[in-house]
Every structure is written in structure tokens, then in C-alpha cells.
Design a protein around this motif. Structure first.
Motif, PDB file in Angstrom:
ATOM      1  N   MET A 213     -36.410 -12.229  14.109  1.00  0.00           N
ATOM      2  CA  MET A 213     -35.766 -11.463  15.267  1.00  0.00           C
ATOM      3  C   MET A 213     -35.030 -10.520  14.744  1.00  0.00           C
ATOM      4  N   VAL A 214     -35.138  -9.476  15.296  1.00  0.00           N
ATOM      5  CA  VAL A 214     -34.095  -8.169  15.014  1.00  0.00           C
ATOM      6  C   VAL A 214     -33.421  -8.213  16.120  1.00  0.00           C
ATOM      7  N   VAL A 215     -31.913  -8.041  16.148  1.00  0.00           N
ATOM      8  CA  VAL A 215     -31.055  -8.048  17.258  1.00  0.00           C
ATOM      9  C   VAL A 215     -30.329  -6.681  17.043  1.00  0.00           C
ATOM     10  N   ARG A 216     -30.708  -5.607  17.921  1.00  0.00           N
ATOM     11  CA  ARG A 216     -29.766  -4.586  17.701  1.00  0.00           C
ATOM     12  C   ARG A 216     -28.385  -4.557  18.769  1.00  0.00           C
ATOM     13  N   THR A 233     -26.869  -0.295  14.543  1.00  0.00           N
ATOM     14  CA  THR A 233     -26.848  -1.429  13.867  1.00  0.00           C
ATOM     15  C   THR A 233     -27.775  -2.631  14.223  1.00  0.00           C
ATOM     16  N   GLY A 234     -28.362  -2.938  13.432  1.00  0.00           N
ATOM     17  CA  GLY A 234     -29.638  -4.080  13.565  1.00  0.00           C
ATOM     18  C   GLY A 234     -29.268  -5.358  12.540  1.00  0.00           C
ATOM     19  N   LEU A 235     -29.238  -6.415  13.227  1.00  0.00           N
ATOM     20  CA  LEU A 235     -29.320  -7.627  12.535  1.00  0.00           C
ATOM     21  C   LEU A 235     -30.573  -8.433  12.605  1.00  0.00           C
ATOM     22  N   ARG A 236     -30.927  -9.112  11.417  1.00  0.00           N
ATOM     23  CA  ARG A 236     -32.232  -9.616  11.226  1.00  0.00           C
ATOM     24  C   ARG A 236     -31.791 -11.189  11.016  1.00  0.00           C
ATOM     25  N   PHE A 237     -32.443 -12.133  11.611  1.00  0.00           N
ATOM     26  CA  PHE A 237     -32.679 -13.434  11.679  1.00  0.00           C
ATOM     27  C   PHE A 237     -33.849 -14.139  11.607  1.00  0.00           C
ATOM     28  N   THR A 238     -33.962 -15.251  10.750  1.00  0.00           N
ATOM     29  CA  THR A 238     -35.395 -15.759  10.529  1.00  0.00           C
ATOM     30  C   THR A 238     -35.412 -17.179  10.962  1.00  0.00           C
ATOM     31  N   TYR A 239     -36.618 -17.414  11.422  1.00  0.00           N
ATOM     32  CA  TYR A 239     -36.787 -18.551  12.378  1.00  0.00           C
ATOM     33  C   TYR A 239     -37.146 -19.689  11.360  1.00  0.00           C
ATOM     34  N   ASP A 240     -36.601 -21.037  11.560  1.00  0.00           N
ATOM     35  CA  ASP A 240     -36.839 -22.213  10.844  1.00  0.00           C
ATOM     36  C   ASP A 240     -37.630 -22.883  11.692  1.00  0.00           C
ATOM     37  N   GLN A 241     -39.022 -22.993  11.456  1.00  0.00           N
ATOM     38  CA  GLN A 241     -39.985 -23.947  12.447  1.00  0.00           C
ATOM     39  C   GLN A 241     -39.264 -25.526  12.157  1.00  0.00           C
ATOM     40  N   THR A 242     -38.928 -25.926  11.210  1.00  0.00           N
ATOM     41  CA  THR A 242     -38.691 -27.388  10.985  1.00  0.00           C
ATOM     42  C   THR A 242     -37.455 -27.744  11.807  1.00  0.00           C
ATOM     43  N   GLY A 243     -36.584 -26.847  11.603  1.00  0.00           N
ATOM     44  CA  GLY A 243     -35.192 -27.127  12.107  1.00  0.00           C
ATOM     45  C   GLY A 243     -35.170 -26.660  13.730  1.00  0.00           C
ATOM     46  N   ASP A 244     -36.030 -25.698  14.024  1.00  0.00           N
ATOM     47  CA  ASP A 244     -35.902 -25.126  15.483  1.00  0.00           C
ATOM     48  C   ASP A 244     -34.747 -24.285  15.467  1.00  0.00           C
ATOM     49  N   ARG A 245     -34.350 -23.410  14.637  1.00  0.00           N
ATOM     50  CA  ARG A 245     -33.233 -22.725  14.549  1.00  0.00           C
ATOM     51  C   ARG A 245     -33.146 -21.437  13.704  1.00  0.00           C
ATOM     52  N   TYR A 248     -29.133 -16.213   9.818  1.00  0.00           N
ATOM     53  CA  TYR A 248     -28.897 -14.660   9.722  1.00  0.00           C
ATOM     54  C   TYR A 248     -29.675 -14.444   8.256  1.00  0.00           C
ATOM     55  N   GLU A 249     -30.215 -13.225   8.361  1.00  0.00           N
ATOM     56  CA  GLU A 249     -30.616 -12.812   7.060  1.00  0.00           C
ATOM     57  C   GLU A 249     -29.928 -11.423   6.534  1.00  0.00           C
ATOM     58  N   ASP A 250     -30.047 -10.426   7.263  1.00  0.00           N
ATOM     59  CA  ASP A 250     -29.229  -9.123   6.913  1.00  0.00           C
ATOM     60  C   ASP A 250     -28.878  -8.183   7.888  1.00  0.00           C
ATOM     61  N   ARG A 251     -28.013  -7.271   7.507  1.00  0.00           N
ATOM     62  CA  ARG A 251     -27.736  -6.286   8.481  1.00  0.00           C
ATOM     63  C   ARG A 251     -28.185  -4.965   8.040  1.00  0.00           C
ATOM     64  N   PHE A 252     -28.592  -3.914   8.813  1.00  0.00           N
ATOM     65  CA  PHE A 252     -29.164  -2.696   8.445  1.00  0.00           C
ATOM     66  C   PHE A 252     -28.905  -1.650   9.417  1.00  0.00           C
ATOM     67  N   SER A 253     -28.773  -0.274   8.980  1.00  0.00           N
ATOM     68  CA  SER A 253     -28.668   0.758   9.999  1.00  0.00           C
ATOM     69  C   SER A 253     -29.920   1.123  10.733  1.00  0.00           C
ATOM     70  N   ILE A 254     -29.838   1.691  11.891  1.00  0.00           N
ATOM     71  CA  ILE A 254     -30.763   2.196  12.653  1.00  0.00           C
ATOM     72  C   ILE A 254     -30.729   3.812  13.012  1.00  0.00           C
ATOM     73  N   ASP A 255     -31.615   4.532  12.497  1.00  0.00           N
ATOM     74  CA  ASP A 255     -31.366   5.859  12.819  1.00  0.00           C
ATOM     75  C   ASP A 255     -31.564   6.394  14.324  1.00  0.00           C
TER      76      ASP A 255
END
Length: 255
Positions: A213-216, A233-245, A248-255
Motif C-alpha cells: 500500500m502506498v500512502v500519499r 511524500t509517499g509511505l509504503r506498507f507491506t501486507y502480512d497475510q498470516t497476521g492480517d496486518r 511500514y516499509e519505507d518513505r520516498f519523495s514524489i515528484d
């Protein structure tokens, strides 16, 4: 699709040789004033909501809760539905509709409005809308939401919401036909202190096929100052299928 500082919807095509871009705007594409990010369905129809930019001259209050549809065949833009609100936009909060997403599984549009909300009163609403008729299939009152997206998780489909009042993302369970299931929003994750300023809100949510999931994010205080600032600014999150949660992965700039 280019909405940068132009009134209405504009399509641009860049020149591979570095020359000026070609610009096209159908005569009907300016009726909604400044517009939010477009949403497409599987038939090529485009859906948009009006979002004021810098001032409200092109976005009068009485048109801030109209959901627009651009026909994929003719290219003509028409109002799909003028959504009912508890109170109209006001000088202290000029916003109506702000969030929009489409779910192809249930053929549902989901829209959020901040219309009538102020510092002390939450008057926002969420809607499930039929993309063909414009009929409101379901509705949730008393929630101020910004970015929207749907996602099929380990325990079923949910509508994810970036809250307009807090630096948080929550979700609502959806029924088989895309309606809102009973129950309160489920907290998913906080984005506090993750952006440049620390108090940004989740303005736009997108989930890719990689289940990330990318969150702007952007600052937001129910005024036009924040909306005139470019999303950076964009924030990236990864989904864990086992834990249903989500994690947070990283932050990046959006042009």
C-alpha cells in the motif's frame, strides 16, 4: 490525465522529441471546477469529484458534493449524483467530496465528504454508489475520511480510509455486495511522525498487485492552504497475510 493548476479535466500527451505537449479538453470537462484524482472502471469510464484549489471561485459550495462521470465511449462528462449531506460546505471548511475509489469486484464507487464538518463537529459521510445509476446503495454518517481504497485481505474485503482529523489509517469491513458491514472502524496503522512535518494526513491510498500500500500524505487543516501544496511524500506498507496486518516499509519523495 493532467489536472495541474488547470480548471477541470485535461488530457496531455508528451512529445518524445522534447517539444510542447499536446493538450485536449472536452467542452464538458470544466463544469466541476478543480477536480480530484480520476478513478477509472473496467469499461473505461472516468469518475471525479470537485476539490477546490487555492480559492473557491471555480468550486462553488453548492457543487462540492456532485460526483461526475466521463463516459468512456463519448468522452462527455456529466453529473452522476449530487450526494446528500448533513450540512453544506462553509467558509471555515470549503470542502465537500474529497475521496473516491472504485471496486471492480462489486462494481461499487466509494466516496467520502467532509461537507459541514468544523473544528468541533464531525459531519462527514461515506457512500457506496452505483456507478451506472448514481444511486446510493449504502452510507455511513459521522466520519471524516480522506483517501480511500479497497483491499481483499485474509479475512475479506475492507474499505481503507485515511482519516482527515488524525494521522491514521483505519478500515471498514464490507459485505458481499460491497455494503458497509456492522461494526466500528478497525485501526490499521498510524502515520504520525512518518512524513516531513509529522502531522500529515493520508490523502491518497493505493494498493498494487504486490500487496503493498502506498500512502500519499499531506498536511491538512480543513483550509485551502494545505490543498494548494503539492503532494511530496509517499509511505509504503507491506501486507502480512498470516497476521492480517500492515507493516511500514519505507518513505520516498514524489515528484
Amino acid at each position: 490525465l493532467d489536472r495541474s493548476r488547470r480548471v477541470g479535466l485535461v488530457v496531455t500527451e508528451g512529445d518524445s522529441g522534447g517539444g510542447p505537449a499536446k493538450v485536449y479538453q472536452h467542452p464538458s470537462w470544466t463544469q466541476g471546477g478543480h477536480l480530484g484524482a480520476p478513478v477509472l472502471d473496467e469499461l473505461g469510464n472516468v469518475y471525479l469529484v470537485p476539490v477546490p484549489y487555492v480559492h473557491v471561485l471555480d468550486n462553488p459550495a453548492e457543487k462540492q458534493n456532485i460526483l461526475y462521470k466521463v463516459d468512456g465511449g463519448t468522452g462527455e462528462m456529466r453529473p452522476l449524483v449530487d450526494l446528500p449531506v448533513e450540512a453544506p460546505p462553509a467558509a471555515t471548511n470549503p470542502y465537500g467530496l474529497v475521496g473516491l475509489t472504485y471496486d471492480c469486484d462489486t462494481h461499487s464507487l466509494y466516496a467520502s465528504t467532509l461537507s459541514g464538518s468544523d473544528e468541533t463537529k464531525v459531519r462527514g459521510r461515506l457512500y457506496q454508489v452505483d456507478p451506472t445509476s448514481g444511486k446510493v446503495r449504502d452510507r455511513v454518517d459521522g466520519i471524516d475520511a480522506f483517501g480511500l481504497t479497497t483491499f481483499n485481505g485474509a479475512k475479506g474485503k475492507r474499505l481503507y480510509l485515511g482519516l482527515a482529523r488524525r494521522s491514521e489509517v483505519v478500515s471498514l469491513a464490507l459485505t458481499a455486495d460491497g455494503g458497509f458491514a456492522a461494526g466500528n472502524p478497525r485501526p490499521e496503522f498510524s502515520i504520525a511522525d512518518m512524513g516531513v512535518h509529522g502531522d500529515e494526513k493520508a490523502r491518497r491510498l493505493t494498493v498494487g498487485p504486490d500487496q503493498k500500500m502506498v500512502v500519499r500524505v499531506m498536511t491538512f487543516d480543513f483550509n485551502l492552504v494545505s490543498n494548494s501544496e503539492r503532494l511530496q511524500t509517499g509511505l509504503r506498507f507491506t501486507y502480512d497475510q498470516t497476521g492480517d496486518r500492515w507493516s511500514y516499509e519505507d518513505r520516498f519523495s514524489i515528484d
